[in-house]
Design an enzyme around this catalytic site. Structure first.
Site, PDB file in Angstrom:
ATOM      1  N   LYS A  54      23.254  28.268  39.788  1.00 61.21           N
ATOM      2  CA  LYS A  54      24.257  27.516  40.563  1.00 61.21           C
ATOM      3  C   LYS A  54      25.555  28.319  40.664  1.00 61.21           C
ATOM      4  O   LYS A  54      25.753  29.283  39.920  1.00 61.21           O
ATOM      5  CB  LYS A  54      24.516  26.168  39.886  1.00 61.21           C
ATOM      6  CG  LYS A  54      25.070  26.286  38.463  1.00 61.21           C
ATOM      7  CD  LYS A  54      25.130  24.944  37.744  1.00 61.21           C
ATOM      8  CE  LYS A  54      25.636  25.112  36.322  1.00 61.21           C
ATOM      9  NZ  LYS A  54      25.656  23.827  35.586  1.00 61.21           N
ATOM     10  N   TYR A  68      56.860  39.368  40.670  1.00 61.58           N
ATOM     11  CA  TYR A  68      57.601  38.145  41.014  1.00 61.58           C
ATOM     12  C   TYR A  68      58.255  37.497  39.802  1.00 61.58           C
ATOM     13  O   TYR A  68      57.622  37.352  38.748  1.00 61.58           O
ATOM     14  CB  TYR A  68      56.659  37.126  41.643  1.00 61.58           C
ATOM     15  CG  TYR A  68      56.088  37.540  42.974  1.00 61.58           C
ATOM     16  CD1 TYR A  68      56.907  37.932  44.034  1.00 61.58           C
ATOM     17  CD2 TYR A  68      54.707  37.538  43.179  1.00 61.58           C
ATOM     18  CE1 TYR A  68      56.358  38.304  45.252  1.00 61.58           C
ATOM     19  CE2 TYR A  68      54.158  37.895  44.398  1.00 61.58           C
ATOM     20  CZ  TYR A  68      54.995  38.283  45.431  1.00 61.58           C
ATOM     21  OH  TYR A  68      54.455  38.645  46.644  1.00 61.58           O
TER      22      TYR A  68
END
Ligand SMILES: *Cc1c(COP(=O)(O)O)cnc(C)c1O
Length: 449
Positions: free
Chosen positions: A45, A311
């Site tokens: 999955k 940042y």
């Protein structure tokens, strides 16, 4: 490891995930040896936990694995298409999925021969309806909630399901001659074909199998045993397969319980060479990580003391130093939490990630320009972002930096990252698989399911 060096073509993603299919098969063999006589059902999955189902599933299939499981119907249909092209395997490949809207139209599953895990009376009704609409028997596994509290039938829901199955069995036309157990294959086949739905498996899922010896697992085993006994007695014979497949164990249960319960084991994370236990490494379990995430140094610059990084300027250099810019950020699935905490490896040496991880890039502090740590790094050098702990930081280290588990680290590597098969099997495998994943047609790579 027969690592084919990644091409430096600008058409390939800057961050790449090498998928070692030879390690995958060794992991599958290791798990299979531990769980015998139970058999392996490979859980692929979430795009094989981020490893690319297109690379993982055919390799497992070529190694002889025939039972596969995914969560959702679209995943199951895509897997069915992928493996259906393998003529040798397609006849006996079985695919199970268990997460769908109970009222959904399931006829696509029925037509593709996909088995469904049933967790609600409503879902059972939809499976019956799909069998009736197509005239094809829909195979189902009853999923029992034995304590996890997630999906799976509660006791009351199981009562409702049993009642419905009895009613369905009564309304099904009787086989013309003999019964299902008469020993006549053709009669049995005719009888089976007449039913819209057949129970081929029973399953449950553990809550705490990653904590070996946890009493919750013992409780769940007992509850399952009790329900199993009831179902043995009460499932209508016309609607049950003679050889019920019984799956309880996930990877942690498969790697710790003795004996391993059930006829099959639903194993995911272990196949990918990742330990499900906090206090046992993959190496201790005899497993090898299948995925290695690498990148490149794109820029190198000397900066003075007091210079900021990224940042927010959350990092300031304490001295004159050298920065390296590395491709890779949260857009590639590398969590921003690892900024100012994590490390990556270049030429076998670890370097700190300084400042915030941005969407596409991160900054390393290599140390003073004159130090060997800085001098030996060059633009274009390979950076190991996720390795096995020696080649580069392990998924477990990333998980610790990011306050999560190794499952999430590998599963979240994003679709921007090309998956490239390496390993013996990949080298010998069909060229279209590795080519499709090498970035020539990014939309055809690993993003579609
Ligand atoms: C994901 C999943 C598994 C596989 O678990 P691992 O710990 O990765 O082996 C098995 N069963 C169910 C129901 C799952 O959701």
């Amino acid at each position: 490891m027969a690592a084919a060096p990644p091409s430096t073509a600008a058409t390939r993603s800057l961050v790449t995930a090498r998928i070692d299919t030879a390690a995958l098969i060794r992991n599958a063999d290791t798990i299979a040896a531990r769980i015998a006589p139970a058999q392996l059902m490979a859980v692929v999955k979430a795009d094989a936990y981020g490893h690319s189902t297109r690379l993982i599933a055919p390799a497992l299939c070529a190694a002889g694995i025939r039972d596969f499981a995914v969560a959702t119907v679209p995943e199951a249909l895509a897997l069915s298409q992928l493996l259906g092209t393998d003529a040798e395997a397609s006849a006996d490949v079985r695919i199970l999925c268990w997460l769908f809207e109970p009222a959904a139209d399931l006829t696509a599953c029925t037509r593709a021969g996909i088995e469904l895990g049933i967790s609600t009376p409503e879902g059972l009704e939809s499976a019956i309806a799909a069998g009736q609409a197509t005239g094809i028997t829909q195979n189902v596994h009853l999923k029992l909630d034995t304590g996890l509290g997630r999906n799976g039938l509660s006791l009351a829901q199981l009562e409702a399901v049993l009642n419905r199955l009895r009613q369905l069995a009564d309304s099904c036309p009787r086989p013309v001659s003999g019964t299902v157990d008469a020993g006549d294959g053709r009669d049995a086949e005719a009888a089976v074909a007449a039913v819209p739905l057949r129970v081929t498996g029973l399953m449950t899922h553990f809550a705490n199998a990653d904590v070996p010896g946890d009493p919750a697992t013992v409780d769940q085993l007992h509850r399952f045993d009790t329900l199993y006994g009831r179902l043995e007695a009460e499932l209508p014979g016309a609607l049950r397969a003679a050889d019920l497949r019984v799956t309880l164990a996930n990877s942690p249960a498969a790697l710790s319980l003795d004996p391993v319960p059930g006829t099959h084991v639903r194993a995911g994370i272990g196949l990918y060479g990742i330990s499900p236990f906090e206090h046992r490494t993959a190496a201790q379990l005899g497993l090898t990580p299948v995925m290695t995430v690498t990148s490149k140094v794109l820029n190198i610059k000397d900066v003075p003391a007091g210079h900021g990084a990224s940042y927010g300027l959350t990092y300031r250099t304490a001295r004159d130093t050298r920065f390296a810019l590395v491709a890779g950020g949260y857009g590639d699935g590398l969590p921003r939490l690892a900024g100012n905490r994590g490390e990556v490896s270049i030429r076998g040496r670890r370097y700190p990630i300084v400042g915030r991880i941005a969407m596409d890039q991160m900054i390393l502090d290599l140390g003073p320009a004159e130090a060997a740590t800085a001098a030996e790094v060059a633009i274009g050098d390979e950076v190991v972002i996720i390795g096995d702990g020696t080649t580069g930081p392990s998924a477990e280290e990333w998980a610790a930096w990011c306050e999560t588990i190794n499952y999430e680290i590998v599963t979240c590597i994003s679709s921007r990252v090309d998956r490239i098969a390496v390993g013996d099997r990949a080298a010998a495998g069909p060229p279209d698989i590795s080519a499709a994943t090498a970035g020539a047609e990014p939309e055809a790579v690993a993003h579609e399911h």
